[in-house]
Enzyme design. Sequence first.
Site, PDB file in Angstrom:
ATOM      1  N   PRO A  19      11.971   9.119 -22.728  1.00 39.65           N
ATOM      2  CA  PRO A  19      12.206   9.058 -21.278  1.00 39.65           C
ATOM      3  C   PRO A  19      10.892   8.761 -20.568  1.00 39.65           C
ATOM      4  O   PRO A  19       9.887   9.436 -20.813  1.00 39.65           O
ATOM      5  CB  PRO A  19      12.729  10.461 -20.946  1.00 39.65           C
ATOM      6  CG  PRO A  19      12.213  11.343 -22.043  1.00 39.65           C
ATOM      7  CD  PRO A  19      12.115  10.481 -23.268  1.00 39.65           C
ATOM      8  N   GLN A  72      17.688  13.428 -19.613  1.00 35.36           N
ATOM      9  CA  GLN A  72      16.611  14.411 -19.582  1.00 35.36           C
ATOM     10  C   GLN A  72      16.573  15.083 -18.225  1.00 35.36           C
ATOM     11  O   GLN A  72      16.545  14.421 -17.182  1.00 35.36           O
ATOM     12  CB  GLN A  72      15.241  13.791 -19.863  1.00 35.36           C
ATOM     13  CG  GLN A  72      14.174  14.894 -19.955  1.00 35.36           C
ATOM     14  CD  GLN A  72      12.773  14.389 -20.196  1.00 35.36           C
ATOM     15  OE1 GLN A  72      12.185  13.790 -19.310  1.00 35.36           O
ATOM     16  NE2 GLN A  72      12.230  14.662 -21.372  1.00 35.36           N
ATOM     17  N   CYS A 102       5.989  17.129 -19.473  1.00 37.12           N
ATOM     18  CA  CYS A 102       5.328  16.314 -18.457  1.00 37.12           C
ATOM     19  C   CYS A 102       4.223  17.110 -17.763  1.00 37.12           C
ATOM     20  O   CYS A 102       4.470  18.212 -17.271  1.00 37.12           O
ATOM     21  CB  CYS A 102       6.335  15.826 -17.425  1.00 37.12           C
ATOM     22  SG  CYS A 102       5.592  14.781 -16.140  1.00 37.12           S
ATOM     23  N   GLY A 215       1.534   8.575 -30.081  1.00 34.35           N
ATOM     24  CA  GLY A 215       0.704   7.701 -30.894  1.00 34.35           C
ATOM     25  C   GLY A 215       1.454   6.870 -31.904  1.00 34.35           C
ATOM     26  O   GLY A 215       0.851   6.340 -32.842  1.00 34.35           O
ATOM     27  N   ARG A 237       5.632   4.116 -24.913  1.00 33.97           N
ATOM     28  CA  ARG A 237       5.139   2.873 -24.318  1.00 33.97           C
ATOM     29  C   ARG A 237       5.172   1.672 -25.247  1.00 33.97           C
ATOM     30  O   ARG A 237       5.361   0.542 -24.811  1.00 33.97           O
ATOM     31  CB  ARG A 237       3.742   3.108 -23.739  1.00 33.97           C
ATOM     32  CG  ARG A 237       3.875   3.738 -22.362  1.00 33.97           C
ATOM     33  CD  ARG A 237       2.766   4.649 -21.958  1.00 33.97           C
ATOM     34  NE  ARG A 237       3.076   5.179 -20.640  1.00 33.97           N
ATOM     35  CZ  ARG A 237       3.942   6.166 -20.413  1.00 33.97           C
ATOM     36  NH1 ARG A 237       4.582   6.736 -21.407  1.00 33.97           N
ATOM     37  NH2 ARG A 237       4.181   6.567 -19.177  1.00 33.97           N
TER      38      ARG A 237
END
Length: 341
Positions: A19, A72, A102, A215, A237
């Site tokens: 998310p 979420q 977050c 990562g 990402r």
Amino acid sequence: MKNENKSNIGAASRLAVAPMMDWTDSACRVFHRVLSRRALLYSEMVTSAALVRGGAVHLLRHDPSEHPVALQLGGSDPAELAQAARMGAEAGFDEINLNVGCPSDRVQSGCFGAVLMTRPELVADCVAAMRGAVSVPVTVKCRIGVDDQDPEAVLPDFLSRMRAAGASHVIVHARKAWLQGLSPKANREVPPLDHDLVRRMRLEFPDLAISINGGVESLDAVAGFLADGFDGVMVGRAAYHRPFDILGAADARLYGEDRVITPEAAARAMLPYIERHLAEGGRLHQVTRHMLGLFAGRPGARRWRQLLSEGATRPGAGPELVERALAQVAPADPAAEVRRA
């Protein structure tokens, strides 16, 4: 773009797209679903307050093709989260996930996200309340700790509480979050990764499904973590900026399906959705902004991005712009695309 893929959520979570606020909206998820029929997709974080007190039910809208798809939630009030979870399940989401990762100041001020790592008993109460409100799986996404906490002590205690509260799956971002002094972007990059700690947790909690996040930059890395025994891998990402690299061969490699799509086919598969989106009053850039990385690494990719970035915001822009941008991309050998993915 009909899709009946409301399959077993545990199997789907072998690969999940994280998310991401302002990114993983419905149009993004439809695009990612074109690339992979099997990966688990997540909504942007939606606060329980927005749903329960704000009546923002439009945040629950999603296309039928997105399944399997998880909602979420962000929040820290057990009763409110239970109600929000019920709303999400009734809207058709296949999983409800609680954000405990977050680190942004705005999220902290609302007492949810990574700051809740300091209140594991409250998180457990929230999970138990959500679990009691819905029949779909309730999961948690967390960090290994925050600030000066010792992850070696904090994470096993946290996971034990989540298991006892009824969480079916925990996705662990293998970094601490620093609640003061680092931006959300820096929190994704500066705190060191500790994949080994999460590996040990996978062995310590064999009866709790655990996914690893943080990562992960390639499909090879995803396959490696699955080989290590993880129940799933969440990619953020990299899946957004290089969607074909992560998702294009995932169904064949991770799920055993005889299916590999090409980037060109994926772009054209989006055209019917784009036409519907425009007919409903939407703008082209609301869809194509998620497609800019489709040809990452291919000759012509820069021109593809340029044409869509500059042209999709103009009044009247439509599917023909996508075709024009496709004409700028050099042809590729499908076998080479599979190797790249």
